[in-house]
Structure formats: structure tokens, C-alpha cells
Scaffold this motif. Structure first.
Motif, PDB file in Angstrom:
ATOM      1  N   ILE A  53      34.656  43.619  28.237  1.00 42.62           N
ATOM      2  CA  ILE A  53      35.389  42.673  29.072  1.00 42.62           C
ATOM      3  C   ILE A  53      34.601  42.296  30.324  1.00 42.62           C
ATOM      4  CG2 ILE A  53      37.468  42.365  30.491  1.00 42.62           C
ATOM      5  CD1 ILE A  53      38.932  44.158  28.485  1.00 42.62           C
ATOM      6  N   LEU A  54      33.905  43.264  30.914  1.00 40.47           N
ATOM      7  CA  LEU A  54      33.321  43.054  32.239  1.00 40.47           C
ATOM      8  C   LEU A  54      31.797  42.940  32.224  1.00 40.47           C
ATOM      9  CD1 LEU A  54      35.485  45.684  34.156  1.00 40.47           C
ATOM     10  CD2 LEU A  54      35.909  43.227  33.911  1.00 40.47           C
ATOM     11  N   GLY A  55      31.184  43.088  31.072  1.00 45.94           N
ATOM     12  CA  GLY A  55      29.734  43.032  31.005  1.00 45.94           C
ATOM     13  C   GLY A  55      29.184  41.678  31.447  1.00 45.94           C
ATOM     14  N   GLY A  56      28.095  41.717  32.203  1.00 46.75           N
ATOM     15  CA  GLY A  56      27.439  40.489  32.628  1.00 46.75           C
ATOM     16  C   GLY A  56      28.005  39.849  33.881  1.00 46.75           C
ATOM     17  N   LEU A  57      29.066  40.399  34.440  1.00 48.18           N
ATOM     18  CA  LEU A  57      29.641  39.836  35.658  1.00 48.18           C
ATOM     19  C   LEU A  57      28.859  40.312  36.878  1.00 48.18           C
ATOM     20  CD1 LEU A  57      33.462  40.203  34.893  1.00 48.18           C
ATOM     21  CD2 LEU A  57      31.992  38.209  34.557  1.00 48.18           C
ATOM     22  N   PRO A  58      28.878  39.541  37.969  1.00 50.15           N
ATOM     23  CA  PRO A  58      28.095  39.913  39.163  1.00 50.15           C
ATOM     24  C   PRO A  58      28.634  41.180  39.809  1.00 50.15           C
ATOM     25  CG  PRO A  58      29.500  38.002  39.602  1.00 50.15           C
ATOM     26  CD  PRO A  58      29.575  38.247  38.135  1.00 50.15           C
ATOM     27  N   GLU A  59      27.845  42.256  39.753  1.00 56.18           N
ATOM     28  CA  GLU A  59      28.324  43.569  40.167  1.00 56.18           C
ATOM     29  C   GLU A  59      28.747  43.608  41.632  1.00 56.18           C
ATOM     30  OE1 GLU A  59      29.069  46.336  38.662  1.00 56.18           O
ATOM     31  OE2 GLU A  59      28.546  45.622  36.658  1.00 56.18           O
ATOM     32  N   ALA A  60      28.008  42.930  42.499  1.00 53.26           N
ATOM     33  CA  ALA A  60      28.341  42.987  43.922  1.00 53.26           C
ATOM     34  C   ALA A  60      29.717  42.406  44.200  1.00 53.26           C
ATOM     35  CB  ALA A  60      27.277  42.247  44.727  1.00 53.26           C
ATOM     36  N   ALA A  63      32.621  44.781  42.034  1.00 58.57           N
ATOM     37  CA  ALA A  63      32.960  46.129  42.484  1.00 58.57           C
ATOM     38  C   ALA A  63      34.201  46.188  43.378  1.00 58.57           C
ATOM     39  CB  ALA A  63      31.754  46.758  43.177  1.00 58.57           C
ATOM     40  N   PRO A  64      34.319  45.343  44.414  1.00 58.26           N
ATOM     41  CA  PRO A  64      35.530  45.443  45.240  1.00 58.26           C
ATOM     42  C   PRO A  64      36.802  45.061  44.501  1.00 58.26           C
ATOM     43  CG  PRO A  64      34.171  43.575  45.911  1.00 58.26           C
ATOM     44  CD  PRO A  64      33.353  44.378  44.960  1.00 58.26           C
ATOM     45  N   ILE A  65      36.708  44.185  43.506  1.00 57.28           N
ATOM     46  CA  ILE A  65      37.892  43.840  42.712  1.00 57.28           C
ATOM     47  C   ILE A  65      38.344  45.056  41.914  1.00 57.28           C
ATOM     48  CG2 ILE A  65      38.780  42.396  40.839  1.00 57.28           C
ATOM     49  CD1 ILE A  65      36.859  40.204  41.738  1.00 57.28           C
ATOM     50  N   LEU A  66      37.408  45.718  41.265  1.00 53.87           N
ATOM     51  CA  LEU A  66      37.764  46.901  40.484  1.00 53.87           C
ATOM     52  C   LEU A  66      38.301  48.007  41.378  1.00 53.87           C
ATOM     53  CD1 LEU A  66      34.850  47.054  37.869  1.00 53.87           C
ATOM     54  CD2 LEU A  66      37.034  45.835  37.743  1.00 53.87           C
ATOM     55  N   ASP A  67      37.734  48.133  42.570  1.00 51.80           N
ATOM     56  CA  ASP A  67      38.234  49.140  43.510  1.00 51.80           C
ATOM     57  C   ASP A  67      39.690  48.879  43.870  1.00 51.80           C
ATOM     58  OD1 ASP A  67      35.845  50.486  43.551  1.00 51.80           O
ATOM     59  OD2 ASP A  67      35.145  49.590  45.431  1.00 51.80           O
ATOM     60  N   THR A  72      37.947  52.516  37.045  1.00 57.71           N
ATOM     61  CA  THR A  72      36.713  53.294  37.056  1.00 57.71           C
ATOM     62  C   THR A  72      36.353  53.671  35.623  1.00 57.71           C
ATOM     63  OG1 THR A  72      37.932  55.367  37.326  1.00 57.71           O
ATOM     64  CG2 THR A  72      37.227  54.242  39.347  1.00 57.71           C
ATOM     65  N   GLY A  73      35.163  54.217  35.456  1.00 54.70           N
ATOM     66  CA  GLY A  73      34.774  54.733  34.147  1.00 54.70           C
ATOM     67  C   GLY A  73      34.217  53.671  33.223  1.00 54.70           C
ATOM     68  N   ASP A  74      33.887  54.119  32.020  1.00 57.12           N
ATOM     69  CA  ASP A  74      33.227  53.262  31.036  1.00 57.12           C
ATOM     70  C   ASP A  74      34.179  52.682  30.006  1.00 57.12           C
ATOM     71  OD1 ASP A  74      30.728  53.735  32.193  1.00 57.12           O
ATOM     72  OD2 ASP A  74      30.446  55.568  31.008  1.00 57.12           O
ATOM     73  N   ALA A  75      35.475  52.980  30.124  1.00 59.61           N
ATOM     74  CA  ALA A  75      36.446  52.467  29.147  1.00 59.61           C
ATOM     75  C   ALA A  75      37.636  51.851  29.866  1.00 59.61           C
ATOM     76  CB  ALA A  75      36.919  53.586  28.221  1.00 59.61           C
ATOM     77  N   LEU A  76      38.188  50.811  29.266  1.00 59.71           N
ATOM     78  CA  LEU A  76      39.429  50.203  29.731  1.00 59.71           C
ATOM     79  C   LEU A  76      40.497  50.446  28.675  1.00 59.71           C
ATOM     80  CD1 LEU A  76      38.123  46.768  31.080  1.00 59.71           C
ATOM     81  CD2 LEU A  76      38.482  48.893  32.348  1.00 59.71           C
ATOM     82  N   GLY A 244      40.708  38.530  35.522  1.00 64.24           N
ATOM     83  CA  GLY A 244      41.273  37.325  34.923  1.00 64.24           C
ATOM     84  C   GLY A 244      42.068  36.492  35.908  1.00 64.24           C
ATOM     85  N   PHE A 245      42.715  37.149  36.860  1.00 63.89           N
ATOM     86  CA  PHE A 245      43.496  36.445  37.879  1.00 63.89           C
ATOM     87  C   PHE A 245      42.647  36.120  39.112  1.00 63.89           C
ATOM     88  CE2 PHE A 245      46.997  37.669  35.297  1.00 63.89           C
ATOM     89  CZ  PHE A 245      48.071  36.885  35.675  1.00 63.89           C
ATOM     90  N   GLU A 246      41.909  37.104  39.600  1.00 62.66           N
ATOM     91  CA  GLU A 246      41.173  36.890  40.842  1.00 62.66           C
ATOM     92  C   GLU A 246      40.003  35.922  40.669  1.00 62.66           C
ATOM     93  OE1 GLU A 246      40.348  39.732  43.661  1.00 62.66           O
ATOM     94  OE2 GLU A 246      42.126  40.969  43.322  1.00 62.66           O
ATOM     95  N   ARG A 247      39.368  35.962  39.495  1.00 57.98           N
ATOM     96  CA  ARG A 247      38.231  35.074  39.233  1.00 57.98           C
ATOM     97  C   ARG A 247      38.375  34.471  37.830  1.00 57.98           C
ATOM     98  NH1 ARG A 247      38.108  36.186  43.794  1.00 57.98           N
ATOM     99  NH2 ARG A 247      36.344  36.839  45.087  1.00 57.98           N
ATOM    100  N   PRO A 248      39.347  33.587  37.635  1.00 52.45           N
ATOM    101  CA  PRO A 248      39.612  33.078  36.284  1.00 52.45           C
ATOM    102  C   PRO A 248      38.445  32.311  35.667  1.00 52.45           C
ATOM    103  CG  PRO A 248      40.837  31.826  37.939  1.00 52.45           C
ATOM    104  CD  PRO A 248      40.268  33.031  38.631  1.00 52.45           C
ATOM    105  N   LEU A 249      37.548  31.779  36.490  1.00 50.87           N
ATOM    106  CA  LEU A 249      36.419  31.014  35.952  1.00 50.87           C
ATOM    107  C   LEU A 249      35.228  31.890  35.597  1.00 50.87           C
ATOM    108  CD1 LEU A 249      36.548  27.781  38.135  1.00 50.87           C
ATOM    109  CD2 LEU A 249      37.028  27.985  35.690  1.00 50.87           C
TER     110      LEU A 249
END
Length: 305
Positions: A53-60, A63-67, A72-76, A244-249
Motif C-alpha cells: 500500500i505504501l511502497g514508493g511514497l515520499p518517506e519524509a 512518516a508524520p502521517i503514519l505517526d 508501525t511495522g512491516d505489515a498492515l 488515502g484521506f490525507e493525500r488522496p492524489l
């Protein structure tokens, strides 16, 4: 409109306790609109690699969205919410969950129906948002017999054509080959009892189809309306409550055509937020029912609790 939140439903609790087995619990929402009752029923949950789901997205920026959402972790582990509509005449399921052959954490819809005092034979219509395994594979039981034997089954024409095309298995990509094989096998088994429809059709009273492509080529959302009230069943057009909500594009690897899915998702969120509609998402938390609120640079999912 009346809304209630049922925190848990227990199915056959006494029998399970007597057998020394743990209780099975389901989160569920109930919403009434005039003479229509909507329930969301849990089919369990999936376990997916984070990068799916999250691969290739800009990590910088990610990260704050996921926080904020404690991810966390390698599975959703997204929940799977099946929508049930009852209007006194029709008993309609939107999607049928995973069935026994996809992931062991899913395929619990039969138990969730039983917790409401319903059986598969009570269902009059099955309507599909799309034909991915967690939405379609509950169509047949362990013996390849139809689970909802008394129901009329309905799917968008574009979605039907895509999965029934023999070329799909070779073009879909190796990671989704099993999706194509599994979808075609199940749809072929039902082809004499399945009806197709197009975009914008009122497929049943108060239920209108809304083409929302990208997650799959013929993905459909459904606007459920009773009087002046409406709810949008979005399926996987909006696949999660965070990015999906915070950055739908932003493009998601869970979508078969990310370039198409992203503007579809943004347009659907704009329609829902502007119209102050409720929505039900298949993989959204708290039973999937809530609202989309506009923020400065995106949207926020507000569950109905």
C-alpha cells in the motif's frame, strides 16, 4: 436518520464457551434512513505487506502521517467491512468477503450474518464493487457451490468484462495472477445467474451505481438514498483512513491503475465532503461508517462512533 454503534456482536457465545473456544467478536454499525436499515458486518481482516500500500511514497512526508495514526511495522491489517441493506423487501449485500480460500484472518461473513439472526438464504441480492479476492471469493463455498443460492448477483459490466477476458491473466502482473484466475473461476460458475449494469444506473430502488475506476478497471461505488439522506458505499476506491484521506492524489500500490485511481479517489472525497454525505469504506476502521472532512491540504476520516 438514526445511528447506533454496536461495539461487539457475539455469535453463539454460549456454545463457544461450552466448547472451550474463544468468543468471536465483530464491530458493527447500524444506520437507519427512513425505511432502510444499513449494517456493516466484519469479514475479519487482511494482513498485507506495508509496501503493498505504501511502497514508493515520499518517506519524509509519509512518516508524520503514519505517526499520527500509530502505524508501525512491516505489515498492515486493514479490516474488511461488508455492507448489508434491508428495506423490508430486499436484503442486499455489497460484496461477500474472502470466503475460505484467501487469508485465514478473513472469511468470517457467515458468522457475522448469524450474529444478526440472518442466514445466506435470507439474502435477496449480492452487489459487487469489484472482483478482488477479499470482495468476491466468498461467492462460493468449499464445494464450489453458491453461498447465497437464493440471491440475484450483480456486477458492473466493465468489471465483468475485465475479469472474464482471457488476456487479463497475462496482463495483470505476476503478483496478481491468482486474483485473475480466482475471479474468472468464480464468475464463470455464476454466469447464468449474474446480471451486469452500467454507470449511473438505479440497479435497485434507492441504489445507484457510480463508476470509480482505477483500483480495478470497472470498480463501482454505490449511492444509497432514502428521501434527502444518502450514504456512499465506496468499496476500495478509498482504501484506507490515513494516506488515502490525507493525500488522496498519492499513488497506492494496492490500485491496479494508480494513475487513474488517485484522481478518482480525490473526486469521490470532494463529492462526499462537499455534499456532507456519509460513506462506508470496505477497509476503513470502526466498522467503516463515517464522514470525510476537508482539511487544509486533504481530508480526514471521521468515524461514526
Amino acid at each position: 436518520m438514526q445511528f447506533t454503534r454496536r461495539v461487539i456482536l457475539r455469535s453463539a457465545a454460549a456454545a463457544l464457551a461450552a466448547a472451550g473456544l474463544p468468543h468471536r467478536l465483530w464491530a458493527a454499525n447500524t444506520l437507519t434512513m427512513g425505511g432502510v436499515t444499513l449494517d456493516t458486518l466484519s469479514d475479519g481482516h487482511l494482513v498485507l505487506p506495508r509496501d503493498f500500500i505504501l511502497g514508493g511514497l515520499p518517506e519524509a512526508e509519509l512518516a508524520p502521517i503514519l505517526d499520527r495514526y500509530g502505524i508501525t511495522g512491516d505489515a498492515l491489517m486493514p479490516p474488511c467491512n461488508v455492507t448489508l441493506l434491508r428495506d423490508g423487501t430486499n436484503t442486499v449485500l455489497f460484496d461477500v468477503g474472502s470466503g475460505p480460500d484467501f487469508q485465514p484472518t478473513a472469511g468470517k461473513l457467515g458468522d457475522a450474518l448469524a450474529a444478526l439472526g440472518l442466514t445466506p438464504e435470507d439474502v435477496t441480492h449480492v452487489v459487487f464493487t469489484h472482483a478482488h479476492p477479499d470482495h468476491l471469493w466468498g461467492l462460493l463455498d468449499e464445494f464450489d457451490e453458491p453461498v447465497f443460492a437464493n440471491a440475484t448477483h450483480m456486477i458492473g459490466k466493465a468489471e465483468w468484462d475485465y475479469w472474464m477476458d482471457p488476456a487479463t491473466v497475462d496482463s495483470i502482473g505476476t503478483s496478481r495472477t491468482a486474483f485473475a484466475v480466482g475471479a474468472r473461476r468464480r464468475l464463470e460458475a455464476m454466469q447464468d445467474r449474474i446480471a451486469t449494469f452500467g454507470d449511473g444506473e438505479e440497479i435497485l430502488p434507492g441504489i445507484a451505481s457510480r463508476l470509480s475506476p482505477g483500483h480495478t478497471p470497472g470498480h463501482m461505488a454505490f449511492e444509497l438514498r432514502s428521501g434527502s439522506e444518502s450514504v456512499m458505499v465506496v468499496g476500495d476506491a478509498i482504501g484506507n483512513h490515513h494516506v488515502g484521506f490525507e493525500r488522496p492524489l498519492w499513488k497506492s500500490g494496492s490500485d491496479q491503475d494508480p494513475d487513474m485511481a488517485a484522481p478518482t479517489r480525490a473526486a469521490l472525497l470532494d463529492q462526499i465532503a462537499t455534499g456532507q454525505m456519509r460513506l462506508i469504506g470496505f477497509h476503513l476502521p470502526e466498522g467503516g461508517l463515517g464522514r470525510a472532512e476537508k482539511t487544509a491540504d486533504g481530508y480526514r476520516f471521521v468515524p461514526e462512533v
